[in-house]
Write an enzyme that holds these catalytic residues in place. Structure first.
Site, short mmCIF file in Angstrom:
data_model
loop_
_atom_site.label_atom_id
_atom_site.label_comp_id
_atom_site.label_asym_id
_atom_site.label_seq_id
_atom_site.Cartn_x
_atom_site.Cartn_y
_atom_site.Cartn_z
N ASP A 1 0.87 -1.18 0.00
CA ASP A 1 0.00 0.00 0.00
C ASP A 1 0.91 1.23 0.00
OD1 ASP A 1 -2.42 1.56 0.32
OD2 ASP A 1 -1.85 1.86 2.41
N SER A 2 0.30 2.39 -0.13
CA SER A 2 1.10 3.62 -0.05
C SER A 2 1.57 3.89 1.38
CB SER A 2 0.25 4.81 -0.52
OG SER A 2 -0.89 4.92 0.30
N TYR B 1 -0.93 8.38 -2.56
CA TYR B 1 -0.98 8.06 -3.99
C TYR B 1 -2.24 8.64 -4.66
CZ TYR B 1 2.58 4.25 -3.81
OH TYR B 1 3.73 3.50 -3.68
N GLY B 2 -3.30 8.75 -3.86
CA GLY B 2 -4.63 8.98 -4.44
C GLY B 2 -4.83 10.32 -5.12
N CYS C 1 -4.43 -1.68 -1.71
CA CYS C 1 -4.56 -0.26 -1.98
C CYS C 1 -5.65 -0.09 -3.04
CB CYS C 1 -3.22 0.27 -2.49
SG CYS C 1 -3.28 1.99 -3.06
N THR D 1 -6.41 2.61 -4.62
CA THR D 1 -5.94 3.47 -5.71
C THR D 1 -5.17 2.67 -6.75
OG1 THR D 1 -5.78 5.28 -4.12
CG2 THR D 1 -4.55 5.53 -6.17
N GLU E 1 -2.47 8.84 8.38
CA GLU E 1 -1.02 8.66 8.49
C GLU E 1 -0.47 9.44 9.69
OE1 GLU E 1 1.28 6.77 6.66
OE2 GLU E 1 -0.39 5.82 5.60
N CYS F 1 -10.99 3.03 0.03
CA CYS F 1 -9.54 3.23 0.23
C CYS F 1 -9.19 2.43 1.48
CB CYS F 1 -9.25 4.71 0.44
SG CYS F 1 -7.60 5.05 1.10
N THR F 2 -8.11 1.69 1.42
CA THR F 2 -7.81 0.79 2.55
C THR F 2 -7.42 1.53 3.82
OG1 THR F 2 -5.57 0.53 1.68
CG2 THR F 2 -7.18 -1.17 1.09
N HIS F 3 -7.11 2.80 3.71
CA HIS F 3 -6.86 3.58 4.93
C HIS F 3 -8.15 3.81 5.73
CE1 HIS F 3 -2.93 4.68 3.22
NE2 HIS F 3 -2.63 5.29 4.35
#
Ligand code: DGL
Length: 283
Positions: free
Chosen positions: A10-11, A42-43, A73, A75, A152, A186-188
């Site tokens: 992932d990012s 990244y998005g 991810c 994105t 993040e 989005c996986t976040h």
């Protein structure tokens, strides 16, 4: 049976939402995780940049001998899955189709909310899979570019006025539209599950792209007879920026101490060393 590790990337931290589910479903698997924390997010980037980063991420992971790679991810899954699959001889599995199938199966009133990064929304990929599964479903899509930087930075908890305000701002139109299912595309975003759940209320089903993607990986490895035969697998985490924040947030989210398993790497150097046959993985 296949004892080789699964690569996951992932990012940044978002792919851990997939790792948590993989560990729950497949505790015997070894996992090699890469979070591109030096280049997150990244998005908000162009398609070409996302593809370039994703190809480098996969090339780094393939310096290990892996049985499959999970793109944890949204994105990259919406933007580069077909290309990465065509370029690599091992299964490359994304999160979009499994999450869309789960959402189409979950909705009762045919109104599905979709939140994801700008690149994922721009791609229209979630909508295409949802329409394939349920042509009558209406999708209410919203890009939420502030979520990833806030996650993040650890701004994920109930009572944090910043994240609560941003969640309310982004999600109010979807709540108003009466969606009964919300894809966290989005996986976040499942890291914000509590705050999002509080805002949307208990009647809205939250679909985690990372969680659904992990379930799809488990199904695929089972079908391919490629599961590892061991009681407890290991996990190694690589990041492209400093270890400390990642290790702290990962430890809290996975509810296990990961500090000793996280290393910072320069992936371009690692890829080159691997090609030259030089010992690798920042050891
Ligand atoms: N977690 C990723 C996703 O699922 C990337 C978010 C970002 O870096 O913008 O889209």
């Amino acid at each position: 049976m296949d004892q080789k590790p699964i690569g996951v990337f992932d990012s940044g931290l978002g792919g851990l939402t997939a790792v948590r589910e993989l560990k729950r479903l497949l505790p015997g698997e070894d996992i090699v995780y890469f979070g591109d924390t030096g280049r997150v997010p990244y998005g908000s980037r162009s398609k070409d940049t996302i593809i370039k980063y994703a190809q480098q991420d996969v090339a780094f992971l393939r310096t290990f001998d892996l049985k499959a790679i999970m793109i944890a991810c949204g994105t990259v899954s919406t933007t580069a899955l077909d290309l990465l699959s065509a370029e690599n001889p091992i299964p490359i599995l994304g999160v979009v189709e499994p999450a869309a199938v789960a959402a189409a199966g979950s909705t009762r009133n045919g109104k599905i909310g979709l939140i994801a990064t700008q690149a994922s929304i721009r791609s229209g990929a979630y909508e295409r899979y949802i329409a394939r599964e349920n042509p009558e479903a209406q999708v209410f899509a919203k890009a939420c570019p502030l979520f990833v930087p806030l996650v993040e930075n650890g701004r994920i908890h109930r009572g944090d006025v910043v994240i609560e305000t941003v969640v309310a701002e982004y999600l109010a139109p979807l709540k108003e539209a009466g969606v009964d299912t919300l894809v966290l595309g989005c996986t976040h975003y499942p890291l914000l599950g509590e705050v999002i759940g509080d805002f949307m209320g208990p009647d809205v089903a939250l679909i985690s792209a990372g969680g659904e993607g992990a379930r799809a990986v488990a199904r695929r490895l089972t079908e391919d007879d490629a599961l590892a035969q061991r009681d407890k697998g290991s996990a190694r985490y690589f990041v492209s920026d400093t270890v400390d924040d990642f290790a702290r947030l990962a430890t809290a989210f996975l509810q296990e101490e990961v500090a000793g398993q996280v290393q910072q790497v320069d992936i371009e150097k690692e890829i080159l060393n691997h090609r030259l046959g030089i010992r690798n993985h920042a050891v």
